[in-house]
Write an enzyme that holds these catalytic residues in place. Structure first.
Site, PDB file in Angstrom:
ATOM      1  CE  LYS A 237     -37.740   5.724  -2.669  1.00 24.56           C
ATOM      2  NZ  LYS A 237     -37.368   4.489  -3.354  1.00 24.56           N
TER       3      LYS A 237
ATOM      4  CD  GLN B  18     -39.299   1.412  -4.117  1.00 24.06           C
ATOM      5  OE1 GLN B  18     -38.824   2.439  -4.568  1.00 24.06           O
ATOM      6  NE2 GLN B  18     -39.069   1.011  -2.896  1.00 24.06           N
TER       7      GLN B  18
ATOM      8  CG  ASP C  55     -32.695   3.817  -6.638  1.00 21.96           C
ATOM      9  OD1 ASP C  55     -32.755   4.405  -5.545  1.00 21.96           O
ATOM     10  OD2 ASP C  55     -33.620   3.140  -7.106  1.00 21.96           O
TER      11      ASP C  55
END
Ligand code: GUN
Length: 295
Positions: free
Chosen positions: A52, A96, A119
């Site tokens: 990322k 995460q 997300d």
């Protein structure tokens, strides 16, 4: 059989985003900013995070990786989320997953302001998605939709079978593929651990998507001749022929299934890179919502 090259496609998308970011900068605007929170040092999460970060650099975003120790309390993590919600320079952020066991991921996701939730995991965004309203789509299903669109794979009227009912892949993907939309209008069957005769259902799939996280779960006898096979699994298995002693495989027995499929995604280099590309697209979207361009 054709391979769907997720790595190449994700690079193309990132190049397109870079052009867009350069255009914004040339107009005197700042670059979009993505922040990621990583708790602990789960090796898989570290690897995703490195990807990322590299991708942010490639598209020209500013970015920050905030690390917190495994022992962080729920309260301190929620406080960090609150601070990020208020931070004007942050256009979107992610926490995460998985989180260490003592932390409650639902409460953390719920604390993220939906306008920052690139997300697409917050129940508000999920609800909007389910009703076909404007929202951030969850990154992996979004990446798969882009893949199907760019490879001109027809979904309308097709039977799509999805293996696995997780909140972040299987369930949202089942909604998205059945929506009345350009990539949609499929007849969707979602199969899971309580489904009887998964094999027979999979054999009737025109599009078979596995997101179950079990290596070699999808075998050639489960696949119809000419089917499109999308492998979301990322599983590490022992392989003593490798220096590292292990390698990554998907959910699909790739070699055998590839002989029957018309299109198939490899692991690595299939869905994984598309998830990151979709995250980058969501970040640009978050930025543009914040700074709408005058037309
Ligand atoms: N863990 C594995 N995939 C993802 C993802 O797409 N987003 C977050 N936040 N965590 C993950």
């Amino acid at each position: 059989m054709a391979i769907i090259d997720g790595k190449k496609l994700s690079n193309t998308i990132k190049e397109e985003l870079k052009v867009e970011v350069d255009r914004l900068l040339a107009q005197g605007q700042r670059a979009p900013h993505l922040t990621a929170v990583l708790v602990g040092n789960n090796p898989a999460s570290e690897a995703y995070m490195a990807n990322k970060v590299r991708s942010c650099e490639k598209v020209g975003f500013t970015h920050e990786l905030i690390r917190r120790p495994t022992e962080i309390t729920q309260q301190d993590l929620l406080q960090l989320v609150e601070e990020l919600n208020k931070d004007e320079k942050v256009d979107g952020f992610i926490v995460q997953l998985p989180l260490p066991d003592h932390l409650d991921p639902e409460a953390v996701l719920l604390a993220i302001d939906p306008s920052n939730d690139v997300d697409g995991f917050h129940p508000f965004n999920f609800g909007c998605m389910a009703q076909g309203l404007e929202s951030f789509l969850p990154a992996t299903p979004y990446g798969i939709l882009i893949m199907l669109e760019r490879y001109k794979i027809e979904t309308s009227g097709k039977h799509a079978v999805i293996i696995g009912r997780s909140n972040i892949v299987g369930t949202p993907l089942s909604i998205l593929l059945s929506r009345k939309a350009k990539v949609g209008n499929a007849t969707v069957t979602l199969v899971h651990s309580r489904t009887t005769d998964i094999k027979a259902i999979c054999r009737s799939a025109d599009i078979l998507i596995s997101a179950i996280g079990k290596p070699f779960f999808v075998t050639a006898d489960m696949v119809k001749e000419g089917a499109i096979v999308i492998d979301v699994g990322i599983n590490r298995i022992d392989d003593l022929s490798r220096k590292s002693g292990s390698r990554l495989v998907g959910d699909v027995d790739f070699e055998k299934v590839a002989e029957k499929a018309s299109f198939i995604t490899p692991v690595p280099g299939g869905v994984g890179p598309m998830t990151v590309a979709a995250l980058m697209m969501n970040t640009v979207k978050a930025y543009k919502r914040k700074f709408p361009e005058k037309s």
